[in-house]
Design an enzyme around this catalytic site. Structure first.
Site, short mmCIF file in Angstrom:
data_model
loop_
_atom_site.label_atom_id
_atom_site.label_comp_id
_atom_site.label_asym_id
_atom_site.label_seq_id
_atom_site.Cartn_x
_atom_site.Cartn_y
_atom_site.Cartn_z
N HIS A 307 0.86 -1.19 0.00
CA HIS A 307 0.00 0.00 0.00
C HIS A 307 0.89 1.24 0.00
O HIS A 307 1.96 1.25 0.60
CB HIS A 307 -0.89 0.02 1.25
CG HIS A 307 -2.07 0.90 1.10
ND1 HIS A 307 -2.03 2.24 1.34
CD2 HIS A 307 -3.33 0.63 0.69
CE1 HIS A 307 -3.23 2.77 1.12
NE2 HIS A 307 -4.03 1.81 0.72
N ASP A 364 -7.95 -5.20 -0.66
CA ASP A 364 -8.36 -6.05 -1.79
C ASP A 364 -8.03 -7.51 -1.60
O ASP A 364 -8.46 -8.35 -2.38
CB ASP A 364 -7.67 -5.54 -3.07
CG ASP A 364 -8.19 -4.15 -3.44
OD1 ASP A 364 -7.36 -3.23 -3.60
OD2 ASP A 364 -9.41 -3.99 -3.51
C1 SDX Z 1 -5.98 0.23 -3.16
O1 SDX Z 1 -4.22 4.65 -1.93
C2 SDX Z 1 -5.23 4.03 -1.41
O2 SDX Z 1 -5.73 4.36 -0.36
C3 SDX Z 1 -5.79 2.89 -2.26
C4 SDX Z 1 -6.83 2.01 -1.61
C5 SDX Z 1 -8.12 2.75 -1.39
O3 SDX Z 1 -8.88 2.36 -0.48
O4 SDX Z 1 -8.44 3.66 -2.20
O5 SDX Z 1 -6.35 1.54 -0.35
C6 SDX Z 1 -7.17 0.81 -2.48
O6 SDX Z 1 -5.66 0.64 -4.25
C7 SDX Z 1 -5.16 -0.80 -2.43
C8 SDX Z 1 -3.90 -1.26 -3.25
C9 SDX Z 1 -4.35 -2.33 -4.25
N1 SDX Z 1 -3.25 -2.69 -5.16
C10 SDX Z 1 -2.65 -3.88 -5.08
O7 SDX Z 1 -2.89 -4.73 -4.23
C11 SDX Z 1 -1.63 -4.14 -6.20
C12 SDX Z 1 -0.39 -4.81 -5.60
N2 SDX Z 1 0.31 -3.81 -4.78
C13 SDX Z 1 1.36 -3.09 -5.42
O8 SDX Z 1 1.31 -2.91 -6.77
C14 SDX Z 1 1.91 -1.93 -4.57
O9 SDX Z 1 2.09 -2.39 -3.31
C15 SDX Z 1 1.09 -0.64 -4.53
C16 SDX Z 1 0.84 -0.11 -5.88
C17 SDX Z 1 -0.18 -0.84 -3.81
C18 SDX Z 1 1.94 0.36 -3.73
O10 SDX Z 1 3.08 0.57 -4.44
P1 SDX Z 1 4.28 1.44 -3.83
O11 SDX Z 1 4.04 1.86 -2.43
O12 SDX Z 1 4.56 2.50 -4.84
O13 SDX Z 1 5.40 0.41 -3.73
P2 SDX Z 1 6.44 0.21 -4.87
O14 SDX Z 1 5.69 -0.18 -6.11
O15 SDX Z 1 7.37 1.37 -4.90
O16 SDX Z 1 7.23 -1.09 -4.35
C19 SDX Z 1 8.21 -0.97 -3.31
C20 SDX Z 1 8.91 -2.32 -3.30
C21 SDX Z 1 9.37 -2.76 -4.69
O17 SDX Z 1 10.41 -3.66 -4.53
P3 SDX Z 1 11.97 -3.06 -4.70
O18 SDX Z 1 11.97 -2.31 -6.00
O19 SDX Z 1 12.17 -2.22 -3.48
O20 SDX Z 1 12.81 -4.33 -4.72
O21 SDX Z 1 7.96 -3.31 -2.87
C22 SDX Z 1 7.73 -4.24 -3.92
C23 SDX Z 1 8.18 -3.56 -5.20
O22 SDX Z 1 8.55 -4.52 -6.16
N3 SDX Z 1 6.30 -4.50 -3.92
C24 SDX Z 1 5.77 -5.71 -4.11
C25 SDX Z 1 4.39 -5.53 -3.98
N4 SDX Z 1 4.13 -4.24 -3.73
C26 SDX Z 1 5.32 -3.60 -3.70
N5 SDX Z 1 6.36 -6.93 -4.38
C27 SDX Z 1 5.49 -7.97 -4.53
N6 SDX Z 1 4.14 -7.87 -4.41
C28 SDX Z 1 3.56 -6.68 -4.15
N7 SDX Z 1 2.24 -6.57 -4.04
#
Ligand code: SDX
Length: 428
Positions: A307, A364
């Site tokens: 998140h 989710d």
């Molecule tokens: C919602 O904003 C809100 O409030 C949204 C929400 C709402 O109520 O409106 O809460 C609803 O959108 C919830 C989120 C739903 N999305 C997902 O579940 C999709 C999977 N999650 C990711 O794509 C990610 O965690 C995000 C998009 C939610 C957040 O992304 P960030 O904070 O920008 O994190 P990042 O992409 O910069 O990742 C940081 C690190 C990376 O690794 P490194 O580059 O440091 O090695 O964490 C890893 C990412 O690869 N990572 C994950 C991951 N999420 C982040 N690795 C594996 N699985 C994941 N889900």
């Protein structure tokens, strides 16, 4: 707590105000920075930038706190209902019994779609994604009520009570109408004697015009899901609604934009992606361990985890995890993918990759399991998220309209070509 911040750029010093919120959050107010220094700040994706001051919802991502107008989400989930919490978000306080009955009545009065709107929805391709139909349906609805979508803030605010009830009510009908149409079935007459969720479930699934009863636990499970999704501060889709509202556009246009933003798989589209991921793991015979490894190697994403704000367990996920058990028991169904979800969570929460990155289940991760058990097609899951989020989006539209905010217009750092002369075809 500091009340000013000092910034030194080269030999220039600037003193900037520090804003402190009611929950003691602090922000450096840079409103004067560009005028005084000719510099702007840069924050790709706005992760460190406050776009506004708002009174609707408070989140503390480190502590896993979520409150609607000061009320804790766990207490609302246990004691309130979706419509009561919607009223709280829209008007700032919990309603009296009389006010709640009046709000309920206003919502149920608007349940039917104007015939030309229903025709527009049924004219959409049957293969159209339910989120595309919802966004178009909202704009068509605004067109059917021109007196409510004037783009004159004063007039649109005057009509807000009607518009809020109309949209909260008919997003259900738009969703059910497209679902029925995609199956070449007629939309049954809405049954306003039923609850908000009971009426929606009947429009969606009843076989003989809504006479069959929807079990109470099923209605309660859906009501709780809508309540938990009702608002979430300045997330991607709500910020989109506020951006559109800042230009003076009406609530229908603002929410149609919010629906489009929510659709993305990194945002509200994740609940569909979670089910797809869990089903694929189930069909592959993997107990989740192989998938976790592939996520750690960056080959796949553990959807429903992580998140932008929560660096702790999303409080909504905690509630939904418990609710999924009760809902499945009440429905008398088992779900092999729930066992896989629990296993994924167990493995991930003990794995340094997820621990170091503070990746926990978000809203989710479990919601889709309940929605699948309730019989909703997977491609409607994000529409259900949108139905729940409608009161939140409307509350933020109202906050922008009431505060008469200026149009939102961020700046940029240009990284393109610098000035160059036009060359004729022969010279290129
Ligand atoms: C919602 O904003 C809100 O409030 C949204 C929400 C709402 O109520 O409106 O809460 C609803 O959108 C919830 C989120 C739903 N999305 C997902 O579940 C999709 C999977 N999650 C990711 O794509 C990610 O965690 C995000 C998009 C939610 C957040 O992304 P960030 O904070 O920008 O994190 P990042 O992409 O910069 O990742 C940081 C690190 C990376 O690794 P490194 O580059 O440091 O090695 O964490 C890893 C990412 O690869 N990572 C994950 C991951 N999420 C982040 N690795 C594996 N699985 C994941 N889900």
């Amino acid at each position: 707590m500091a009340d000013t911040a000092n910034l030194e750029i080269g030999d220039q010093k600037y003193s900037l105000d520090v804003i402190t919120g009611t929950e003691q959050e602090q922000a450096v107010d840079i409103s004067r920075l560009r005028k005084e220094s000719k510099l702007i700040t840069f924050d790709d994706g706005y992760g460190n930038t406050g776009s506004c001051e708002s009174s609707v919802t408070f989140i503390d991502g480190d502590k896993g706190i979520l409150r609607y107008r000061g009320y804790d989400i766990a207490e609302l989930a246990e004691k309130s209902t979706f419509l009561e919490s919607a009223y709280l978000l829209l008007y700032g306080n919990l309603p009296s019994n009389a006010a709640l009955q009046e709000f309920r009545k206003r919502v149920s009065e608007y349940c039917e779609l104007p015939p030309e709107v229903l025709k527009a929805i049924n004219a959409m391709p049957k293969s159209a994604h339910p989120m595309a139909v919802l966004a178009s349906g909202l704009q068509a609805l605004g067109g059917a009520y021109p007196e409510f979508s004037t783009n004159d803030r004063e007039k649109d605010l005057e009509a807000f009570d009607q518009v809020a009830a109309l949209i909260i009510s008919t997003v259900r009908t738009i969703a059910a109408a497209h679902h029925r149409n995609s199956q070449d079935k007629e939309l049954p007459q809405p049954d306003t004697s039923k609850s908000y969720c009971g009426n929606f479930l009947s429009m969606m699934f009843s076989e003989d015009d809504g006479t069959d009863e929807i079990p109470e636990p099923v209605q309660n499970a859906l009501d709780q899901i809508f309540l938990l999704h009702a608002d979430h501060e300045q997330n991607c889709s709500t910020s989109t609604c506020r951006m559109i509202a800042s230009g003076g556009a009406n609530p229908f246009a603002s929410l149609a934009g919010g629906v489009s933003a929510l659709w993305g798989p990194l945002h509200g589209g994740a609940n569909m992606a979670v089910i797809k991921m869990l089903n694929e793991i189930h069909e592959s015979g993997d107990d989740g361990s192989n998938f976790i490894e592939s996520a750690k190697q960056g080959k796949s994403r553990l959807m429903g985890f992580g998140h932008r704000v929560y660096r702790n367990y999303d409080p909504r996920a905690k509630i939904l995890k418990n609710a999924s058990d009760q809902a499945l028991e009440a429905l008398g169904v088992s779900s092999p993918i729930l066992d896989i979800a629990r296993r994924l969570e167990e493995v991930a929460l003990e794995d340094s990759y997820f621990i170091q990155r503070k990746l926990y289940p978000n809203v989710d991760f479990y919601s889709g399991i309940i929605l699948q058990a309730l019989g909703f097609p997977t491609n409607m899951f994000t529409v259900l998220f949108a139905i729940g989020r409608t009161p939140g989006w409307l509350s933020h539209w109202k906050e922008i309209a009431e505060n008469g905010k200026k149009i939102h217009r961020p700046r940029q750092i240009y990284q393109g070509e610098t000035l160059r002369p036009y060359l004729s075809l022969e010279e290129r």
